[in-house]
Scaffold this motif. Structure first.
Motif, short mmCIF file in Angstrom:
data_model
loop_
_atom_site.label_atom_id
_atom_site.label_comp_id
_atom_site.label_asym_id
_atom_site.label_seq_id
_atom_site.Cartn_x
_atom_site.Cartn_y
_atom_site.Cartn_z
N VAL A 67 -4.13 7.25 3.75
CA VAL A 67 -3.17 7.00 2.74
C VAL A 67 -4.15 8.36 1.48
O VAL A 67 -3.13 8.07 -0.02
CB VAL A 67 -3.88 5.40 2.40
CG1 VAL A 67 -3.53 5.18 1.09
CG2 VAL A 67 -3.12 4.80 3.77
N LEU A 68 -5.25 8.16 1.17
CA LEU A 68 -6.20 8.78 0.55
C LEU A 68 -5.38 10.24 0.81
O LEU A 68 -5.91 11.07 -0.58
CB LEU A 68 -7.51 9.20 0.93
CG LEU A 68 -8.24 7.85 0.97
CD1 LEU A 68 -9.90 7.95 1.47
CD2 LEU A 68 -7.98 7.25 -0.71
N GLY A 69 -5.48 10.74 1.04
CA GLY A 69 -4.26 12.92 1.75
C GLY A 69 -3.34 12.91 1.42
O GLY A 69 -2.84 13.50 0.17
N ALA A 70 -2.41 11.12 1.08
CA ALA A 70 -1.30 11.23 0.62
C ALA A 70 -1.65 11.19 -1.01
O ALA A 70 -0.76 11.62 -1.77
CB ALA A 70 -0.37 10.16 1.37
N VAL A 71 -1.90 10.57 -1.42
CA VAL A 71 -2.68 10.15 -2.66
C VAL A 71 -2.63 11.32 -3.29
O VAL A 71 -2.07 11.66 -4.54
CB VAL A 71 -3.39 8.66 -2.91
CG1 VAL A 71 -3.58 8.81 -4.58
CG2 VAL A 71 -2.71 7.24 -2.85
N ALA A 72 -4.19 12.45 -2.78
CA ALA A 72 -4.28 13.61 -3.55
C ALA A 72 -2.81 14.28 -3.02
O ALA A 72 -2.89 15.17 -4.67
CB ALA A 72 -5.28 14.27 -2.26
#
Length: 881
Positions: free
Chosen positions: A616-621
């Motif tokens: 999730v954090l990678g997709a947002v970044a």
């Protein structure tokens, strides 16, 4: 002739149906009936070679049967191919992992396991996997292979896989994309047909729901009886009790099954399949129609196929609209795109239903197919001419839209999970202010439905994006980007969006790094407590063996006693036999490691949570970097990451081959499948089929048949078999006066894993109802046996559980520390060794005796013999019992 049972020919006698029958149900890995019964050639008395009941000779005053259902999951090496559907399996499991506030009591019995809003959002998250997988399939076959490779001279060599695109010609982009579309469509239709085939094999077995009652007098079809019952003719009793297949009763019976009056006729079972989603059943597993999933699965399959075709139509229509801009084919392409968008919106609406609407899903499928045909016709009508180099025009927009919708469909479920957590916290604080103690059962640590949905999408993207890169590199040179600097130049390389390389690289490296990091953390945690943990285990073992050991006096010493040695003292003739103070020997350390692994087996959930949070954090970044900051798509560790990504597909195939050739590996990996494929396909229709859809009805019918012929049943269920047994005995029955059923669960994951991971279905109230003997299929005499070294099984009664503690019985593992000098040390039995432990069989014998005593108290001691009629089947080996 009625008294004769032995034949001089090759026709053995029918199987006795009365008396006490112990049915053994195996766990994961498909243990054969030969191992369950200790018989190299047991006789199959019911079912087929896929799932059947096998019987061996009687022992300890009871018939011994085995229900072998492993053919539905692991007997055939071909079933290893189900590994390709692991993401769909996780997506389907996600819908069954919801929590609920009320876990016991009358309200829990009357409520549905989950809320309607959650069920809708869970189906939407399952749809996101279908949309994303279809988008990647279209990108591979339509863009990479058909459009780009078909326009490159010599692309793919002379392989048959690119022969059709060469036939279409480099100046016919419309024909090429239609051919690629046909491949993607056939792939989707093939999965749809596979789901339909498995539905006919599994979901078509309707659960028994007795409606009528057979008259207490008169002969039943095929049933005869001789002898007397209490001075009256036994014909009426046999007529009331004989099973639909027919049986023959001889002798006298003081407690014939027909004496109690009417018995429901299983032949008059309501076979109308239910169209309601299993997750929307009041009472959950208790509902008699819970395992009636054929109609719902058919509906869900049609809806998902329509979604697949909508993505294909969207891509093809978008490409045609760009290539034929300003022409009639271009206008038709835009119409096809509109049809695809309308189809997706209709799919979202239909998934909100809890009851199947086959006419609506069929109409939707027909409309989407018409849109696809329209787009294909428009593509074929495009004028000849080389298309732009690089990705097909319009492909970028179509793929981004499909991926964006797929990711967006996860948002409602994430929001629902956050809202549910906030609601639970408020209720807990309100209960604390009111002085009501809150029961906090051990559950999956965080948002299990969202975690499993995200993991399924991550796995699918990691593998499929890697396949796209691998195929592109195998066909021609590749370059990152959407098109060359000069779109009119002759294409010489396949262009891939940089996002594909980045995501494939990050996901591949991330999954490997997450697995390695988790293993290191677990190892470090154990090393930190190893000294204290091992010492405590040694002290516990010494005390336990001392309590179990028979007292030795001078008069009881035997010459053979000198040959026996304690494993706690180490090997007798080796240098390390001299104990070192404060350091337990290797045997104790092994037991300690197994106990530690068993106590922390559920920590694997944190690996899934970590992968989800990182994803999730990678997709947002990524979205912030590319869309908001507009800094372009970075290539992260291109060489290492892409190399690892390219190796994923062949590694995946190698794992399948390893499962194919080595039974031990196949059983180990099949254990994950046996858990994941237990539940009905209520959320994702393309998941591997649920074996319980067939196993639970079959086991229920076998118990009913034995009961109807004066028999009594004890289920001895191991591991996953105990979950099947619980689903059977906890299911409501409309049959009156069912006798007591004995249930011995061994190495059972009911409390340790299923209540922890699937708390909305395997509630504390459901398990407590079985433990208290409250009627489901009938009163239950339950005993749960487990080892402290079992990494799967464990106690049913845990902290804050309402299940009575008398159900659980912990056995000592290893059962003894004694071994013959210079012989192997006693093995740690763990999860698979219960069958050779005498203490376990003592519990089984005690349960059988309790059921036998209960039967005698209820109906007297049966003296007759009720035999099954032989079904002529040349495929069944002849064997006299």
């Amino acid at each position: 002739m009625a008294g004769r049972h032995r034949s001089a020919g090759l026709v053995p006698d029918g199987t006795p149906l009365d008396g006490l029958t112990e049915i053994r149900v195996h766990g994961v890995g498909g243990t054969g009936p030969e191992s369950l019964l200790g018989d190299l050639a047991p006789t199959r008395v019911a079912g087929d070679r896929i799932a059947g009941f096998y019987r061996t000779t009687d022992a300890a005053g009871r018939h011994r049967e085995a229900y072998s259902w492993g053919g539905m999951t692991s007997h055939s090496p071909v079933r290893a191919l189900w590994m390709f559907l692991v993401p769909a399996m996780f997506s389907n499991m996600a819908g069954w992992t919801a929590r609920r506030w009320i876990t016991a009591g009358e309200d829990e019995v009357a409520q549905k396991p989950t809320m309607w809003l959650f069920r809708w959002f869970a189906r939407l998250s399952a749809l996101s996997l279908t949309l994303a997988a279809t988008a990647m399939s279209v990108l591979l076959f339509v863009d990479v292979v058909a459009y780009q490779c078909g326009a490159i001279a010599g692309c793919g060599g002379e392989g048959w896989w690119t022969g059709l695109t060469r036939w279409a010609g480099p100046d016919e982009p419309g024909r090429r994309v239609v051919l690629g579309t046909a491949v993607s469509t056939l792939l989707a239709v093939g999965i749809f047909l596979l789901a339909g085939r498995t539905r006919r094999a599994y979901e078509s077995v309707e659960p028994p729901t007795a409606n009528g009652a057979r008259a207490a007098r008169g002969l039943s079809a095929g049933g005869t009886s001789t002898g007397t019952v209490g001075g009256a003719s036994a014909t009426a009793a046999a007529g009331a009790s004989a099973d639909p297949a027919g049986s023959t009763a001889t002798g006298t019976s003081a407690g014939a099954p027909g004496d109690a009056g009417a018995r429901p006729d299983v032949r008059s079972t309501d076979r109308t399949p239910s169209g309601t989603c299993a997750a929307a059943r009041e009472g959950g597993l208790r509902d008699p129609h819970f395992w009636s999933g054929r109609v719902w699965h058919q509906f869900l399959s049609q809806v998902h196929l329509a979604a697949c075709l909508a993505v294909v139509t969207l891509y093809l229509g978008g490409v045609v609209a760009e290539l034929g801009a300003g022409t009639v084919p271009g206008t038709l392409g835009r119409v096809a795109v509109a049809v695809a968008a309308a189809s997706v919106l209709t799919v979202l609406g239909l998934l909100a239903r809890d009851r199947a609407a086959l006419r609506a899903s069929a109409a939707l499928l027909a409309g989407t197919t018409a849109g696809l045909v329209l787009a294909a016709a428009a593509a074929l009508a495009l004028p000849a001419g080389p298309g732009p180099a690089g990705m097909a025009p319009g492909a970028r927009t179509a793929v981004n839209l499909a991926w964006g919708v797929a990711l967006g469909l996860l948002v409602p479920l994430a929001g629902q999970q956050v809202g549910a957590w906030v609601t639970r916290r408020r209720k807990e604080r309100a209960a604390a202010r009111a002085g009501i103690p809150a029961r906090r059962l051990e559950l999956f640590p965080w948002a299990a439905p969202f975690v499993l949905s995200a993991v399924s999408l991550i796995l699918a993207n990691a593998v499929l994006l890697s396949v796209i890169v691998w195929v592109a590199r195998a066909l021609a040179p590749t370059e990152w980007g959407f098109a060359p600097d000069d779109p009119t130049a002759t294409p010489t390389a396949i262009h891939l969006p940089a996002a594909i390389g980045t995501i494939a690289s990050v996901l591949s490296l991330g999954l490997v790094a997450a697995g390695v990091l988790f293993a290191l953390v677990m190892a470090l945690r154990y090393l930190r407590v190893r000294s204290v943990w091992t010492t405590d285990v040694e002290n516990d073992l010494r005390a336990a063996y001392r309590a179990h050991r028979r007292p030795v006096t001078a008069t009881l010493v035997r010459p053979d006693d000198r040959w026996w040695h304690s494993a706690l003292d180490g090997p007798a003739f080796e240098a390390q036999a001299v104990p070192r103070p404060g350091r337990p020997n290797g045997w104790v350390r092994k037991v300690a490691r197994m106990r530690y692994a068993a106590a922390h087996s559920r920590d694997v959930a944190w690996l899934l949570v970590g992968v989800t949070v990182a994803g999730v954090l990678g997709a947002v970044a990524f979205l912030v970097h590319v869309w908001l900051l507009r800094r372009g798509t970075p290539i992260v560790l291109p060489e290492l990451g892409i190399t690892l990504a390219v190796l994923l597909p062949p590694a995946y195939v190698g794992l399948l081959l390893l499962m194919w050739r080595r039974e031990r590996w196949r059983k180990t990996l099949a254990s994950v499948f046996d858990v994941g494929t237990f539940f009905p396909r209520s959320f994702h229709p393309f998941a591997p089929p649920s074996y319980a859809e067939r196993a639970v009805p079959e086991l229920t019918r076998r118990i009913w048949r034995l009961h109807d012929n004066g028999g009594r049943v004890v289920l001895t269920a191991h591991s996953q078999g105990s979950v099947l047994a619980a689903a059977v005995v906890g299911r409501r029955s409309s049959r009156p006066d069912e006798p007591t059923i004995g249930l011995v669960t061994v190495g059972s994951p009911l409390g340790k894993l299923y209540r922890w991971a699937f708390p909305a279905l395997f509630t504390d109230g459901f398990l407590d109802g079985i433990a208290q003997g409250r009627p489901g299929i009938g009163p239950v005499e339950w005993t749960n046996v487990y080892y402290a070294t079992d990494y799967v099984g464990g106690p049913i009664c845990t902290a804050d559980s309402v299940v009575p503690g008398g159900v659980d019985h912990e056995l000592l593992d290893p059962p003894t520390d004694q071994h013959v000098v210079d012989q192997p040390l006693p093995p740690v039995l763990s999860h698979t060794g219960y069958w050779v432990d005498p203490a376990f069989w003592a519990r089984v014998d005690a349960t059988c005796e309790a059921v036998r005593v209960d039967a005698a108290a209820r109906n007297g001691v049966p003296h007759g013999v009720v035999r099954d009629r032989r079904v002529i089947d040349p495929g069944v080996p002849l064997r006299y019992l």
